[in-house]
Design an enzyme around this catalytic site. Sequence first.
Site, PDB file in Angstrom:
ATOM      1  N   ASP A 134      -3.650   1.746  -4.187  1.00  0.00           N
ATOM      2  CA  ASP A 134      -2.344   1.133  -3.924  1.00  0.00           C
ATOM      3  C   ASP A 134      -2.368  -0.375  -3.733  1.00  0.00           C
ATOM      4  OD1 ASP A 134      -3.652   1.409  -1.272  1.00  0.00           O
ATOM      5  OD2 ASP A 134      -1.738   0.660  -0.524  1.00  0.00           O
ATOM      6  N   ASP A 180      -8.443   6.196  -3.198  1.00  0.00           N
ATOM      7  CA  ASP A 180      -8.309   5.262  -2.084  1.00  0.00           C
ATOM      8  C   ASP A 180      -7.679   6.021  -0.905  1.00  0.00           C
ATOM      9  OD1 ASP A 180      -8.086   2.688  -0.722  1.00  0.00           O
ATOM     10  OD2 ASP A 180      -5.951   2.845  -1.140  1.00  0.00           O
ATOM     11  N   ASP A 210      -6.028   4.450   2.627  1.00  0.00           N
ATOM     12  CA  ASP A 210      -4.841   3.887   3.278  1.00  0.00           C
ATOM     13  C   ASP A 210      -3.790   3.471   2.258  1.00  0.00           C
ATOM     14  OD1 ASP A 210      -5.726   3.477   6.299  1.00  0.00           O
ATOM     15  OD2 ASP A 210      -7.434   2.975   5.022  1.00  0.00           O
TER      16      ASP A 210
END
Length: 265
Positions: free
Chosen positions: A215, A35, A37
Amino acid sequence: MTTKLVRPSDQATSNQVPVPGALVPHLDQCALLLDIDGTLLDLAPTPREVWVPPELEQTLTNLLVRTSGALALVSGRSINDIDLIFAPMRLPAVGGHGAEMRLSGEGEAIATHAPPLDSELKSRLAAIARISPGILLEDKGYSLALHYRLAPHTEKAIYEAVAAIRAENPEAPLEVLPGKSVCEIKHSGFTKATGVLELMTRAPFKGRRPIFIGDDVTDETVFAIMPELRGLAFSVGRYSELTSGHFDEPRDVRNWLARLLEPAN
């Protein structure tokens, strides 16, 4: 704080051990799925303000070579947006929460049969940004994101407005993705997980062991499918029962990825 590997049997006693580099002993047998960001890159006040550290660019380039191309960015961002952020690098990617995919940096992005948002509904949802000048509207093509990091007081109003539009259109197959200071709306039926599942059927990813790091709530769908792919998942900034461990912050992820390139002792 160091990166942690949390094993189910350790949770009761809160014993944690560092993630060893030996966790990924053979990069030539792995697929790294990352991932962006909040995972690779630190979060910024606005989506356009994220920054790619030069050392990360070199790390990703080297890992792409070591994995024979089996490294992909997995993001809610469009692939075009990903390219703008990482320019001049072009990496394999799953973009738009699984709506599009690119198997190599030299290849073209291809749609994964994900339907776009209805144009009229998109217009109504976009108008929610008028609640406050601090709300940033991002049209990702297959989804619409309302960022309120600059106007945190508008969170409740945004979600209430989205809920009202959904109530008026109960037949519309909409999915709301709550994120970190963002409310994202897309057509239901595709996720990051569906994108990853399709990616893992294609060369050079096919037959490899996936390692996914994410996240946010939208990454939970990928965490959940790692066991069926014989893979491992790691969360960033929070603990998830679906993962094998967690990193405290993106800097820890970047450092760990760099250590994977170090010669074995």
